[in-house]
Write an enzyme that holds these catalytic residues in place. Structure first.
Site, PDB file in Angstrom:
ATOM      1  CD  GLU A   1      34.094  35.707  30.719  1.00 30.87           C
ATOM      2  OE1 GLU A   1      35.159  36.267  30.394  1.00 30.87           O
ATOM      3  OE2 GLU A   1      33.677  35.679  31.896  1.00 30.87           O
TER       4      GLU A   1
ATOM      5  CE  LYS B   1      36.388  38.948  29.818  1.00 30.22           C
ATOM      6  NZ  LYS B   1      35.921  38.844  31.189  1.00 30.22           N
TER       7      LYS B   1
ATOM      8  CE  LYS C   1      44.601  40.075  34.219  1.00 29.60           C
ATOM      9  NZ  LYS C   1      43.536  39.702  33.272  1.00 29.60           N
TER      10      LYS C   1
ATOM     11  CD  GLU D   1      35.309  42.187  33.417  1.00 30.08           C
ATOM     12  OE1 GLU D   1      36.006  41.909  34.408  1.00 30.08           O
ATOM     13  OE2 GLU D   1      35.413  41.578  32.339  1.00 30.08           O
TER      14      GLU D   1
ATOM     15  NE  ARG E   1      49.615  43.647  41.378  1.00 23.94           N
ATOM     16  CZ  ARG E   1      49.837  42.480  41.969  1.00 23.94           C
ATOM     17  NH1 ARG E   1      50.497  41.544  41.328  1.00 23.94           N
ATOM     18  NH2 ARG E   1      49.411  42.248  43.176  1.00 23.94           N
TER      19      ARG E   1
ATOM     20  CG  HIS F   1      10.053  31.478  34.018  1.00 27.86           C
ATOM     21  ND1 HIS F   1       8.804  31.018  34.373  1.00 27.86           N
ATOM     22  CD2 HIS F   1      10.616  30.498  33.253  1.00 27.86           C
ATOM     23  CE1 HIS F   1       8.615  29.812  33.867  1.00 27.86           C
ATOM     24  NE2 HIS F   1       9.703  29.478  33.182  1.00 27.86           N
TER      25      HIS F   1
ATOM     26  CG  ASN G   1      49.787  45.712  47.904  1.00 25.63           C
ATOM     27  OD1 ASN G   1      49.735  46.933  47.761  1.00 25.63           O
ATOM     28  ND2 ASN G   1      50.452  44.927  47.071  1.00 25.63           N
ATOM     29  N   GLY G   2      46.424  45.225  50.938  1.00 27.11           N
ATOM     30  CA  GLY G   2      45.572  44.461  51.831  1.00 27.11           C
ATOM     31  C   GLY G   2      44.621  45.352  52.600  1.00 27.11           C
TER      32      GLY G   2
ATOM     33  CD1 TRP H   1      41.561  49.329  41.928  1.00 29.13           C
ATOM     34  CD2 TRP H   1      40.806  48.374  43.802  1.00 29.13           C
ATOM     35  NE1 TRP H   1      40.267  48.949  41.710  1.00 29.13           N
ATOM     36  CE2 TRP H   1      39.778  48.363  42.833  1.00 29.13           C
ATOM     37  CE3 TRP H   1      40.562  47.828  45.064  1.00 29.13           C
ATOM     38  CZ2 TRP H   1      38.522  47.824  43.088  1.00 29.13           C
ATOM     39  CZ3 TRP H   1      39.315  47.298  45.322  1.00 29.13           C
ATOM     40  CH2 TRP H   1      38.313  47.289  44.346  1.00 29.13           C
TER      41      TRP H   1
ATOM     42  CB  CYS I   1      47.687  47.269  45.770  1.00 31.10           C
ATOM     43  SG  CYS I   1      46.206  48.104  46.323  1.00 31.10           S
TER      44      CYS I   1
END
Length: 622
Positions: free
Chosen positions: A495, A499, A617, A502, A27, A518, A108-109, A73, A2
């Site tokens: 990581e 990636k 972001k 995403e 963002r 396992h 925003n929020g 967003w 946002c």
């Protein structure tokens, strides 16, 4: 996530508002909009990109000297035009929509008590046009308005629970915008004074200084609970207790040139290839290991602590997991790594001799900030942050800091921010080891030489891109993947899997390689590629055994191997040889091919690499 831009001026500010939104696109967002005063409130909204919004504004001839704009967003309510900001209030009554709008607001929020407020406002006759929590605020301010917008906003804030940054204006005060923040960032931009005038010619609000690059470099960072009143030629601020307060004006050079794509296809690719420079910049000026790299009080703090608690989210959490191996292996300090959003809600055992370390690219990550404040509330006052934004809330709220110098990171999937975080965390490890008397002069020299060589080593890894592209052609046809690592490289496997998920939308999981038998081994088939991070370290022979388990089940291995590992390509075994073994700093090199693999796989699948679906972001809501 946002973005907010607002302005009060004597010129048409619509181009500035829209340009500001474009600079905040990195963002992440799923809708956008702008509202201005022009003989009444006018608005344009879109579920497309900001460029489409600009075309709509131009087609409708929307201009104005006072206005607000927003990229959303979605949280409450699906991505749809009627849920997009700015939100209007037309007042109460079933016929309200037929009357001119009175209040325009962006937010925003998340407002946690929006259901109760909505019910109360509906009982007073307010009709809601959206499913958002934001529309509640616009109607609430309208209901409290009695000729002074600043007073109405302050009264409304007393009834809100949750996190917010807002910008709002009213049709009866056309040259006034009021902003407020609590738990979500908001800045004030101060324009130059007109010739012969005592105050600024124009004033701005934004959620990020980047939005105002090229417009003004005079920035006021609003503190938690601040409310700001913007009028032509003047502004004033009150704190959380609504008492007048002065906040310093800082010169901030938020260069928009950092966002230029240049010769690269996507920002993510550009940022992957910027890593040698980003690491060099982050380490610039480090000529020796001293605690004061982290602040003037660092030596005394480091002597006083016995443990480290790392709080972070997402990619930053994985950098913390990597640092745990360094802090315990080199500095011999017990270290706990917590997902910030979980830590703040569980019962834990506080220890005042703990160094609380937060990690954040933006320094505004809501969950990490809340976890930091929770730890401080438990009496753990030794705080340090590894952060990429020197002016962020995280830096302001921690006593110590190391500022990484990755530069602006536009792609949602973090790359150079991650590797610079690792560089900062390795420096922290060495500084703590030195403060505790656990780092010899010879060891310090060896580690410093290795760190200085990192940019050259990273450049050599980036030269492997053609081989990675060949792997990506295979992965683009898959829907699942496994990533394996051991010890220090297990977080790197995590990581790498993150990636790939995403940006390519391929389901990927990571495991410590020893855990394969396992449970996860049941998933291994020829349609499940298994990526293995294979440095030449003490666990190599164990890792080779895990790899044989995969091959015996018909699995196909893709191995990033150091030299002298004696792992050779063959049927069902694809090997890319890393240029050199890098010891404790090996994670910084091994993660780069995984970034490239995710990037080129996403390109082959045709996804929106820089703006992956559903992601943002900067995560500034809980």
């Amino acid at each position: 996530m946002c973005g907010i831009v607002g302005a009060v001026s004597q010129r048409n500010i619509v181009p500035i508002l829209v340009q500001g939104l474009q600079r905040l696109e990195y963002r992440g967002y799923d809708s956008c909009g702008v509202a201005v005063y022009d003989h009444g409130l006018k608005r344009a909204r879109s579920t497309s990109r900001v460029a489409e919004l600009m075309a709509q504004v131009e087609a409708d001839h929307i201009t104005g000297t006072t206005g607000i704009a927003h990229t959303r967003w979605a949280t409450h309510g699906a991505p749809a035009v009627h849920n997009a900001h700015p939100h209007f209030s037309h007042g109460p009554g079933d016929d309200a929509a037929a009357r001119p709008a009175r209040v325009a607001l962006v937010h925003n929020g998340i407002i946690e008590n929006h259901d109760a407020l909505r019910a109360a406002l509906q009982a007073r006759g307010y009709v809601f046009a959206s499913q958002t929590d934001t529309e509640v605020i616009s109607h609430l301010i309208d209901s409290l308005y009695d000729g002074d917008l600043f007073d109405a906003v302050k009264a409304a804030l007393r009834q809100l629970r949750g996190a917010y940054a807002i910008a709002v204006f009213h049709k009866d005060e056309p040259h006034r915008v009021v902003g407020a923040r609590a738990g979500s960032p908001l800045i004030l931009g101060v324009g130059a004074a007109a010739e012969g005038a005592s105050g600024p010619q124009e004033l701005f609000l934004a959620s990020d200084a980047m939005a105002l690059a090229g417009v003004t470099d005079q920035i006021v960072y609003l503190e938690e609970g601040d409310v700001v009143d913007l009028q032509l030629g003047k502004y004033w601020i009150v704190d959380r207790n609504h008492q007048p307060v002065q906040r310093p004006v800082k010169t901030v050079h938020a260069h928009s040139g950092a966002a230029e794509l240049g010769p690269y296809r996507h920002y993510m690719q550009k940022e992957i290839f910027e890593q040698p420079r980003a690491i060099a910049d982050t380490l610039e000026g480090v000529v020796g290991i001293v605690p004061e790299l982290f602040g003037d009080l660092a030596y005394r703090t480091f002597k006083d602590i016995d443990r480290v608690l790392i709080l972070a989210c997402g990619t930053s959490y994985y950098s913390g997991c990597t640092a745990k191996f360094w802090l315990e292996g080199i500095a011999k300090i017990p270290t706990q790594v917590e997902v910030a959003s979980e830590y703040r809600y569980r019962d834990s055992v506080p220890d005042p001799r703990t160094l609380v370390v937060t990690i954040s690219q933006s320094g505004e990550t809501a969950d990490t900030l809340a976890a930091l404040r929770h730890a401080q509330g438990l009496g753990m006052t030794h705080t340090l942050t590894i952060c990429n934004v020197a002016t962020s809330a995280m830096v302001r709220e921690c006593k110590l800091a190391y500022i990484t110098r990755a530069g602006v990171e536009i792609g949602v999937a973090s790359t150079k921010a991650f590797t610079t975080q690792l560089a900062g965390l390795f420096l922290l490890t060495l500084a703590l080891a030195q403060a505790k008397g656990r780092l010899s002069d010879e060891e310090e020299a060896q580690h410093l030489n290795a760190m200085r060589h990192l940019p050259v080593a990273l450049a050599a890894v980036l030269a492997l891109e053609p081989q990675i592209i060949s792997w990506a052609e295979d992965f683009a046809r898959m829907e699942n993947a496994l990533f394996l690592g051991r010890g220090l490289h297990y977080p790197i496997a995590l990581e790498g899997a993150l990636k790939l998920k995403e940006i390519s939308y391929i389901h990927a999981e990571a495991y410590p390689a020893g855990e394969l038998k396992h449970g996860p081994l049941a998933l291994v088939t020829s349609a499940m590629p298994v990526v293995t991070v294979a440095p030449n370290d003490a666990l190599l022979e164990k890792l080779k055994s895990n790899m044989q388990e995969v091959r015996a089940r018909g699995g196909v291995l893709y191995v990033l191997a150091d030299a002298n590992t004696q792992i050779e390509s063959g049927e069902g075994l694809h090997v890319i040889r890393m240029p050199e073994n890098y010891g404790p700093l090996s994670p910084l090199l091994h993660v780069v091919p995984l970034q490239l693999l995710a990037y080129h796989t996403a390109c082959a699948r045709g996804t929106d690499v820089d703006k992956p679906r559903n992601l943002a972001k900067s995560v500034t809501v809980e």
